[in-house]
Design a protein around this motif. Structure first.
Motif, PDB file in Angstrom:
ATOM      1  N   ALA A 241      13.146 -34.458  -4.944  1.00  0.00           N
ATOM      2  CA  ALA A 241      12.374 -35.176  -5.960  1.00  0.00           C
ATOM      3  C   ALA A 241      13.268 -35.656  -7.090  1.00  0.00           C
ATOM      4  O   ALA A 241      13.141 -36.796  -7.570  1.00  0.00           O
ATOM      5  CB  ALA A 241      11.262 -34.281  -6.502  1.00  0.00           C
ATOM      6  N   GLN A 242      14.196 -34.806  -7.537  1.00  0.00           N
ATOM      7  CA  GLN A 242      15.081 -35.189  -8.638  1.00  0.00           C
ATOM      8  C   GLN A 242      16.076 -36.263  -8.212  1.00  0.00           C
ATOM      9  O   GLN A 242      16.378 -37.179  -8.981  1.00  0.00           O
ATOM     10  CB  GLN A 242      15.820 -33.950  -9.153  1.00  0.00           C
ATOM     11  CG  GLN A 242      14.909 -32.956  -9.846  1.00  0.00           C
ATOM     12  CD  GLN A 242      15.556 -31.584  -9.961  1.00  0.00           C
ATOM     13  OE1 GLN A 242      15.382 -30.718  -9.108  1.00  0.00           O
ATOM     14  NE2 GLN A 242      16.301 -31.394 -11.017  1.00  0.00           N
ATOM     15  N   VAL A 243      16.582 -36.162  -6.987  1.00  0.00           N
ATOM     16  CA  VAL A 243      17.493 -37.190  -6.491  1.00  0.00           C
ATOM     17  C   VAL A 243      16.755 -38.521  -6.366  1.00  0.00           C
ATOM     18  O   VAL A 243      17.279 -39.578  -6.747  1.00  0.00           O
ATOM     19  CB  VAL A 243      18.101 -36.770  -5.146  1.00  0.00           C
ATOM     20  CG1 VAL A 243      18.899 -37.917  -4.525  1.00  0.00           C
ATOM     21  CG2 VAL A 243      18.999 -35.555  -5.330  1.00  0.00           C
ATOM     22  N   CYS A 244      15.541 -38.485  -5.849  1.00  0.00           N
ATOM     23  CA  CYS A 244      14.738 -39.701  -5.747  1.00  0.00           C
ATOM     24  C   CYS A 244      14.533 -40.340  -7.115  1.00  0.00           C
ATOM     25  O   CYS A 244      14.715 -41.555  -7.283  1.00  0.00           O
ATOM     26  CB  CYS A 244      13.391 -39.381  -5.109  1.00  0.00           C
ATOM     27  SG  CYS A 244      12.237 -40.773  -5.077  1.00  0.00           S
ATOM     28  N   GLU A 245      14.176 -39.545  -8.078  1.00  0.00           N
ATOM     29  CA  GLU A 245      13.949 -40.054  -9.435  1.00  0.00           C
ATOM     30  C   GLU A 245      15.204 -40.738  -9.981  1.00  0.00           C
ATOM     31  O   GLU A 245      15.129 -41.823 -10.583  1.00  0.00           O
ATOM     32  CB  GLU A 245      13.532 -38.912 -10.349  1.00  0.00           C
ATOM     33  CG  GLU A 245      13.226 -39.325 -11.775  1.00  0.00           C
ATOM     34  CD  GLU A 245      12.824 -38.142 -12.648  1.00  0.00           C
ATOM     35  OE1 GLU A 245      12.784 -38.317 -13.885  1.00  0.00           O
ATOM     36  OE2 GLU A 245      12.550 -37.063 -12.110  1.00  0.00           O
ATOM     37  N   ALA A 246      16.373 -40.126  -9.757  1.00  0.00           N
ATOM     38  CA  ALA A 246      17.625 -40.703 -10.242  1.00  0.00           C
ATOM     39  C   ALA A 246      17.926 -42.031  -9.556  1.00  0.00           C
ATOM     40  O   ALA A 246      18.371 -42.995 -10.202  1.00  0.00           O
ATOM     41  CB  ALA A 246      18.769 -39.716 -10.020  1.00  0.00           C
ATOM     42  N   ILE A 247      17.685 -42.102  -8.250  1.00  0.00           N
ATOM     43  CA  ILE A 247      17.963 -43.340  -7.509  1.00  0.00           C
ATOM     44  C   ILE A 247      17.032 -44.462  -7.956  1.00  0.00           C
ATOM     45  O   ILE A 247      17.468 -45.598  -8.192  1.00  0.00           O
ATOM     46  CB  ILE A 247      17.840 -43.096  -5.995  1.00  0.00           C
ATOM     47  CG1 ILE A 247      18.957 -42.166  -5.512  1.00  0.00           C
ATOM     48  CG2 ILE A 247      17.877 -44.418  -5.224  1.00  0.00           C
ATOM     49  CD1 ILE A 247      18.808 -41.702  -4.068  1.00  0.00           C
ATOM     50  N   LEU A 248      15.746 -44.167  -8.072  1.00  0.00           N
ATOM     51  CA  LEU A 248      14.792 -45.192  -8.483  1.00  0.00           C
ATOM     52  C   LEU A 248      15.114 -45.733  -9.869  1.00  0.00           C
ATOM     53  O   LEU A 248      15.084 -46.952 -10.102  1.00  0.00           O
ATOM     54  CB  LEU A 248      13.369 -44.634  -8.461  1.00  0.00           C
ATOM     55  CG  LEU A 248      12.797 -44.239  -7.086  1.00  0.00           C
ATOM     56  CD1 LEU A 248      11.374 -43.699  -7.255  1.00  0.00           C
ATOM     57  CD2 LEU A 248      12.821 -45.393  -6.102  1.00  0.00           C
ATOM     58  N   ALA A 249      15.432 -44.839 -10.796  1.00  0.00           N
ATOM     59  CA  ALA A 249      15.760 -45.275 -12.158  1.00  0.00           C
ATOM     60  C   ALA A 249      17.020 -46.130 -12.166  1.00  0.00           C
ATOM     61  O   ALA A 249      17.090 -47.167 -12.834  1.00  0.00           O
ATOM     62  CB  ALA A 249      15.931 -44.051 -13.065  1.00  0.00           C
TER      63      ALA A 249
END
Length: 265
Positions: A241-249
């Motif tokens: 979830a945290q990696v996804c959030e970083a990539i999307l941002a």
């Protein structure tokens, strides 16, 4: 979300698998696609949690590169440039002209080569746990760092995924690709990447330590480093979830209103 569709794709003279999750056309404005590339010896399986999160917000494709994940073993050992040609060709075959490329470990090398070969198709590059640390550049040092990671910083589920994929890969193909990985100088190649670069590492990762990630980012034209605490090298599985959030941002992709939860390790 439905399960990703497995597609056999022949490109650049090689056969691999692509696992595709495409959002409905009426699901709002189209976001850039995201392509996930695994590292040495493994497959798309340890990218599945991250794939599931990303697919809520963007068309997402995970690749089993030629020779990995049960795909046919090529007649010769492929260089990083040849694996990148497969990635670009496979996405072209699937009608994906532009995409954010995300590579983990040795997959970071393939991601860099993908961006170098066709920069107009790759607006953002994400390197998760990139290798090879130039201050730990022997096979023995890399093996020691990976062993420490498996023993102390990985979850049982991430270790199970990696080890079973290593067995499926086989020692001969692994060792042939290990030489490719060790010979590739990502720190020399990254400076020519035109796209902005995001380097992601687990806070406890001994394979891609913070000083190495910072030095690598400093060699890029435009780059930033994100550190995710409490996990090791397989950061995308243990902190999806945290990696996804970083990539999307980083890629400017709007996050979906609802996201799945990380399953238990």
């Amino acid at each position: 979300m439905t399960r990703p569709v497995r597609i056999e794709v022949e490109a650049a003279g090689q056969l691999g698998h692509v696992f595709a999750s495409r959002r409905p056309s009426d699901d709002g404005p189209a976001a850039p696609a995201v392509v996930l590339i695994h590292g040495i010896g493994v497959s798309h399986r340890y990218l599945r949690r991250l794939h599931r999160f990303l697919a809520q917000s963007a068309d997402t494709y995970s690749i089993d590169l030629p020779g990995f994940g049960g795909t046919p073993t090529p007649a010769h050992t492929l260089t990083a440039a040849e694996q990148a040609r497969y990635v670009l060709g496979a996405m072209e075959e699937l009608g994906v002209p532009e995409f954010v490329v995300v590579g983990h470990s040795m997959g970071a090398q393939f991601a860099v080569e993908t961006a170098l070969q066709q920069p107009s198709r790759v607006p953002h590059v994400v390197l998760m746990g990139p290798v090879v640390n130039d201050r730990r550049s022997s096979v023995a040092q890399q093996a020691l760092d990976l062993g420490r990671d498996c023993l102390f910083y990985e979850s049982p589920s991430s270790n199970a995924l990696v080890v079973t994929d290593y067995f499926r890969c086989g020692p001969l193909w692994y060792l042939k690709n290990l030489r490719v990985m060790m010979d590739y100088r990502i720190e020399e190649r990254i400076g020519a990447v035109a796209a902005p670069v995001l380097v992601i590492r687990g806070g406890n990762d001994p394979v891609a330590p913070l000083d190495w990630c910072r030095r690598l980012a400093a060699r890029a034209a435009a780059a930033e480093v994100v550190e995710i605490e409490g996990t090791g090298h397989v950061v995308q599985h243990n902190r999806a979830a945290q990696v996804c959030e970083a990539i999307l941002a980083f890629a400017g992709i709007a996050a979906a209103g609802t996201e799945p939860q990380d399953s238990a390790a």
